[in-house]
Design a protein around this motif. Structure first.
Motif, short mmCIF file in Angstrom:
data_model
loop_
_atom_site.label_atom_id
_atom_site.label_comp_id
_atom_site.label_asym_id
_atom_site.label_seq_id
_atom_site.Cartn_x
_atom_site.Cartn_y
_atom_site.Cartn_z
N SER A 41 0.82 -1.20 0.00
CA SER A 41 0.00 0.00 0.00
C SER A 41 0.86 1.26 0.00
CB SER A 41 -0.92 -0.02 1.22
OG SER A 41 -1.66 1.17 1.30
N LYS A 42 1.92 1.24 0.79
CA LYS A 42 2.81 2.41 0.88
C LYS A 42 3.45 2.71 -0.47
CE LYS A 42 5.70 1.93 4.14
NZ LYS A 42 6.92 1.51 4.88
N ILE A 43 3.95 1.65 -1.14
CA ILE A 43 4.64 1.83 -2.42
C ILE A 43 3.66 2.28 -3.50
CG2 ILE A 43 5.82 0.58 -4.26
CD1 ILE A 43 7.17 -1.08 -2.06
N GLU A 44 2.52 1.59 -3.61
CA GLU A 44 1.57 1.92 -4.67
C GLU A 44 1.02 3.34 -4.51
OE1 GLU A 44 -0.16 -2.56 -5.65
OE2 GLU A 44 -1.39 -1.14 -4.54
N THR A 45 0.75 3.75 -3.27
CA THR A 45 0.22 5.09 -3.03
C THR A 45 1.25 6.16 -3.40
OG1 THR A 45 -1.16 4.27 -1.22
CG2 THR A 45 -0.75 6.63 -1.29
N ALA A 46 2.52 5.94 -3.00
CA ALA A 46 3.55 6.94 -3.28
C ALA A 46 3.83 7.07 -4.77
CB ALA A 46 4.84 6.58 -2.53
N ILE A 47 3.94 5.93 -5.46
CA ILE A 47 4.27 5.98 -6.89
C ILE A 47 3.08 6.50 -7.70
CG2 ILE A 47 5.01 4.64 -8.87
CD1 ILE A 47 7.11 5.04 -6.67
N ALA A 48 1.87 6.06 -7.36
CA ALA A 48 0.69 6.54 -8.09
C ALA A 48 0.48 8.04 -7.90
CB ALA A 48 -0.55 5.78 -7.64
N GLY A 49 1.04 8.61 -6.84
CA GLY A 49 0.90 10.03 -6.59
C GLY A 49 1.88 10.90 -7.34
N LEU A 50 2.84 10.30 -8.06
CA LEU A 50 3.78 11.09 -8.85
C LEU A 50 3.05 11.75 -10.03
CD1 LEU A 50 6.89 8.71 -8.88
CD2 LEU A 50 6.51 10.74 -7.47
N PRO A 51 3.50 12.93 -10.47
CA PRO A 51 2.76 13.70 -11.49
C PRO A 51 2.49 12.97 -12.79
CG PRO A 51 4.47 15.03 -10.47
CD PRO A 51 4.68 13.63 -9.98
N ASP A 52 3.45 12.21 -13.31
CA ASP A 52 3.28 11.60 -14.63
C ASP A 52 2.85 10.14 -14.58
OD1 ASP A 52 5.62 10.87 -13.46
OD2 ASP A 52 6.83 10.92 -15.29
N VAL A 53 2.50 9.63 -13.41
CA VAL A 53 2.13 8.22 -13.25
C VAL A 53 0.61 8.07 -13.22
CG1 VAL A 53 2.25 6.20 -11.75
CG2 VAL A 53 4.27 7.65 -12.08
N ALA A 54 0.09 7.17 -14.07
CA ALA A 54 -1.35 6.91 -14.11
C ALA A 54 -1.77 5.82 -13.13
CB ALA A 54 -1.78 6.53 -15.53
N ALA A 55 -0.92 4.81 -12.96
CA ALA A 55 -1.26 3.70 -12.06
C ALA A 55 0.00 2.97 -11.67
CB ALA A 55 -2.25 2.74 -12.73
N ALA A 56 -0.03 2.34 -10.50
CA ALA A 56 1.09 1.54 -10.02
C ALA A 56 0.54 0.30 -9.34
CB ALA A 56 1.96 2.33 -9.05
N ARG A 57 1.13 -0.86 -9.64
CA ARG A 57 0.66 -2.13 -9.08
C ARG A 57 1.86 -2.97 -8.68
NH1 ARG A 57 -3.02 -4.97 -6.27
NH2 ARG A 57 -3.05 -7.15 -6.85
N LEU A 58 1.92 -3.36 -7.40
CA LEU A 58 3.03 -4.17 -6.90
C LEU A 58 2.58 -5.61 -6.73
CD1 LEU A 58 5.91 -4.46 -5.76
CD2 LEU A 58 4.96 -3.91 -3.50
N ASN A 59 3.32 -6.52 -7.35
CA ASN A 59 3.09 -7.95 -7.18
C ASN A 59 4.05 -8.45 -6.12
OD1 ASN A 59 3.20 -10.80 -7.43
ND2 ASN A 59 2.49 -10.69 -9.54
N LEU A 60 3.53 -8.69 -4.90
CA LEU A 60 4.40 -9.13 -3.81
C LEU A 60 5.05 -10.48 -4.09
CD1 LEU A 60 2.46 -8.20 -0.54
CD2 LEU A 60 4.61 -7.24 -1.37
N THR A 61 4.35 -11.33 -4.82
CA THR A 61 4.87 -12.67 -5.10
C THR A 61 6.18 -12.60 -5.86
OG1 THR A 61 2.63 -13.54 -5.16
CG2 THR A 61 4.35 -14.88 -6.16
#
Length: 726
Positions: A41-61
């Protein structure tokens, strides 16, 4: 491709960006150190909040972060810099490198575990005589000092090496201005070693070298098991992709055949697929007539006709005729790959135990650190002295060590898993038992789950079987084989001609006969609602052979048992409406759906989940893997496809479907024991904190209390051996 850094310049990562179909840029990164839902959650929220990023998805596996930018270009360097500031170093994702990193981490954990076990066992060899001396046994000061120093020599290097996974994680977290569960563990171990050295040097009575390394040994067991569970989850998607053909026969413009690796097959390539081969990529038929076995993809037991202009999907098997297909998708865009992505996405939603641990950590870390600091500085303020204040703070950290809390659920899960194993059920994920105890709706696949998975001939007189058997014995068609098996060994027809997708004809005692579809034997306008074959000779009336996949003997009783547990039942099948309807009617199941694709089944699970239902999916085919991954809990029979077994949380052997109800009973009993352990752990910690702060507990008693609390939850877990009985 290696990254090169220039002094004072950020690396150029544009070469690692890839363009999607809509022209947007994408970046895949391998992220290190992310282990839980809070990290994700921490990583996806921070990266998705960057100006030029539309979406971020982390696969923990896999540790793979997929970043989708808003336009055709993106600042990959900013993404990596943001991750670094969060405490999660990242590099461009390479599957080979990811596997190498996973194997390296596995070896590191095993080695650390071995070192911790060695250190704990050998340090206790010197500590036990010291403990005996504390209880009035004869042990001279010089001998006692030697024993403590020998214990220090053995335990300290072992603890420092075995603790590296925790120390490094804690340091990264602190650098990012946060505290994870590894922070109090690291502080407790280091502080215990420090106090032990001070006490040994000053000939004091409190030294706990063995306790420090023993604590790491127990914690490393849990860390390694978590690592193994992730590897198992990743293998489900890998097994799906392995169903694709490893190579394809590509026809060049010169008409020559060339064997190409699947990764090199491009859209527009013409591919030759011979009978018995698997379709390598999605495409449509340019030339050839055949039948496809789509059982792994759709669950439909009847082969599907294929003619020029029809679409075929990767993973299906070409049964009878040679085909030339035009590739319309790359291997990574095929139907099988799409199902694999659904499996990966579904696997990320199964982290209930991790979420509970994160919530416990969010309370434990600040509370215990605050209490320890208050104990230290409060003691100094009241004039206790540095030594006494530090001992009380250390005792607080030791007695509130989260071992009992950490064992509360795993101890129950291990005991419950052993009980289910004796019942023929393999539990692949400890957290699955938690989810299984919560299910309120069960979804069954039909073919191979509720049924035996083998078509059998029904409603045919022996004389008719004897007439058609010689021709049936000449065909490899699954239904023809079932007819031949019913008739047994005997003569074979001659001058046999098999028409792909239609049937087979030949001579029996000089008479021309046909076996196949209704239209093939001369019957027009007959709609196939069942699994069937027709047999006709030159002059006689055509004979219809119907086939059925028999229900498992205990299927009806299992459905009744599930209802007695308060569960509702539904059937999702890729088979024809007729067979599914009859199975549902026989089992008294009111809700059923036929003709379901893999995407349909996954969507149905999503729909039920959105309604607030907690679904148990029981399936065995490739068409079930996405639904298995998305369901709240999942089970598969032992004869299921490898990919389905890997996507499932539990696998039951044998033909008995009763294992489904038995597993739910055991899981519910395990939930009760786990809640009891959680309650005890909470009461223990609430009572232990004031005792340590007020000086009624020294580090030795704290260590004994901590071990005793772990013993209590373990003994309570052993009560699972009698749980779940009918």
């Amino acid at each position: 491709m290696a990254l090169t850094y220039d002094l004072g310049r950020a690396p150029d990562l544009s070469a690692f960006l890839r363009k999607d179909k809509d022209g947007t840029a994408n970046l895949d990164l391998l992220v290190k150190g992310a282990r839980c839902a809070a990290c994700m959650s921490k990583i996806e929220t921070a990266i998705a909040g960057l100006p030029d990023v539309a979406a971020a998805r982390l696969n923990l596996t896999e540790g793979r972060l997929s970043v989708r930018f808003g336009g055709a270009r993106g600042d990959a360097g900013r993404v990596i810099d943001t991750l670094d500031k969060l405490g999660y170093p990242a590099t461009p994702f390479d599957p080979a490198k990811a596997m190498e990193a996973h194997d390296k981490e596995s070896r590191r954990l095993i080695l650390a575990l071995a070192v911790a076990g060695f250190g704990a066992g050998n340090a206790m060899m010197f500590s036990v005589p010291v403990w005996a001396g504390l209880f009035g046994q004869e042990l001279g000061p010089a001998t006692r000092s030697v024993m403590l120093w020998l214990s220090a020599i053995v335990a300290t290097p072992c603890a420092l090496y075995a603790g590296l996974p925790f120390f490094e994680s804690a340091w990264r977290s602190l650098k990012a201005g946060r505290a994870n569960m590894d922070v109090p563990i690291s502080i407790g171990v280091i502080l215990t070693l420090f106090i032990s050295f001070v006490e040994t040097f000053l000939n004091g009575r409190d030294a706990y070298f063995d306790a420090a390394v023993s604590l790491l040994f127990l914690l490393l067991i849990g860390r390694w098991l978590d690592h193994r569970l992730r590897a198992r989850a990743r293998s489900a998607a890998a097994d799906l992709l392995a169903l694709q053909a490893p190579a394809a026969t590509v026809l060049g413009t010169d008409g020559l055949e060339r064997i190409k690796p699947l990764s090199e097959v491009a859209v527009g390539d013409r591919i030759l697929v011979r009978p018995g081969e698997r379709i390598p990529v999605d495409g449509f038929v340019e030339d050839g007539v055949s039948e496809l076995d789509n059982a792994l993809l759709t669950g439909e037991t009847t082969p599907v006709d294929l003619r020029p202009g029809d679409t075929c999907r990767a993973g299906s098997v070409n049964l009878t005729g040679q085909l030339r297909i035009l590739a319309i998708a790359r291997s990574e865009d095929s139907a099988v790959a799409a199902i694999a992505r659904l499996v990966e996405a579904g696997a990320q939603t199964k982290s209930l135990y991790v979420r509970l641990a994160d919530k416990a950590a969010s309370i434990y870390v600040p509370v215990i650190h605050s209490m320890a600091a208050l104990t230290l500085f409060g003691g100094l303020a009241y004039g206790l002295g540095p030594r006494e204040s530090l001992l009380r703070a250390a005792a607080l950290l030791i007695i509130t060590c989260p071992c009992a809390l950490g064992l509360a659920v795993p101890a129950v899960q291990i005991t419950a898993s052993a009980r289910l194993f004796r019942k023929g059920v393999l539990v692949k994920s400890g957290a699955a038992l938690e989810r299984l105890a919560e299910v309120d709706h069960v979804v069954f696949d039909k073919t191979g789950v509720l049924t035996e998975g083998r078509p059998r001939l029904i409603e045919a007189p022996a004389s008719a079987i004897a007439l058609a058997a010689p021709l049936a014995r000449t065909s490899a068609h699954p239904l023809a084989r079932a007819l031949a098996a019913q008739a047994g060994p005997g003569p074979r027809a001659t001058e046999v001609i098999e028409t792909a997708g239609q049937g087979v004809e030949g001579l029996i005692e000089g008479q021309r006969v046909r076996l196949g579809r209704a239209s093939f034997v001369g019957l027009e306008g007959v709609r196939a609602g069942d699994t069937e074959l027709w047999f006709a000779s030159e002059d006689d009336t055509p004979i219809r052979f119907r086939f059925s996949d028999q229900l498992r003997p205990d299927a009806a009783q299992t459905i009744a048992d599930l209802r007695s547990l308060g569960l509702t039942v539904e059937i999702l099948s890729g088979d024809l409406e007729g067979p599914v309807s009859r199975a549902a009617q026989t089992l008294h199941v009111d809700h059923w759906r036929s003709g379901q694709t893999p995407q349909d089944k996954a969507a149905a699970i999503d729909e039920l989940t959105a309604q607030g239902r907690k679904v148990l999916m029981v399936g065995d085919g490739l068409n079930d893997t996405a639904a298995l991954a998305k369901a709240h809990a999942a089970m598969a029979p032992g004869g299921a496809l490898d990919a389905s077994q890997n996507a499932a949380d539990l696998v039951f052997s044998g033909k008995a479907l009763s294992a489904v109800a038995d597993s739910i009973r055991v899981a519910r009993a395990a939930r009760s024991r786990a809640l009891e352990n959680f309650g005890f752990s909470a009461v223990y910690n609430v009572g232990a904190i004031p005792l340590a702060m007020l000086g009624f507990v020294n580090p030795l008693i704290a260590a004994l209390a901590m071990s005793g609390s772990s013993l209590v939850v373990t003994l309570n877990a052993l009560r699972m051996h009698g749980a779940g009985k009918n």
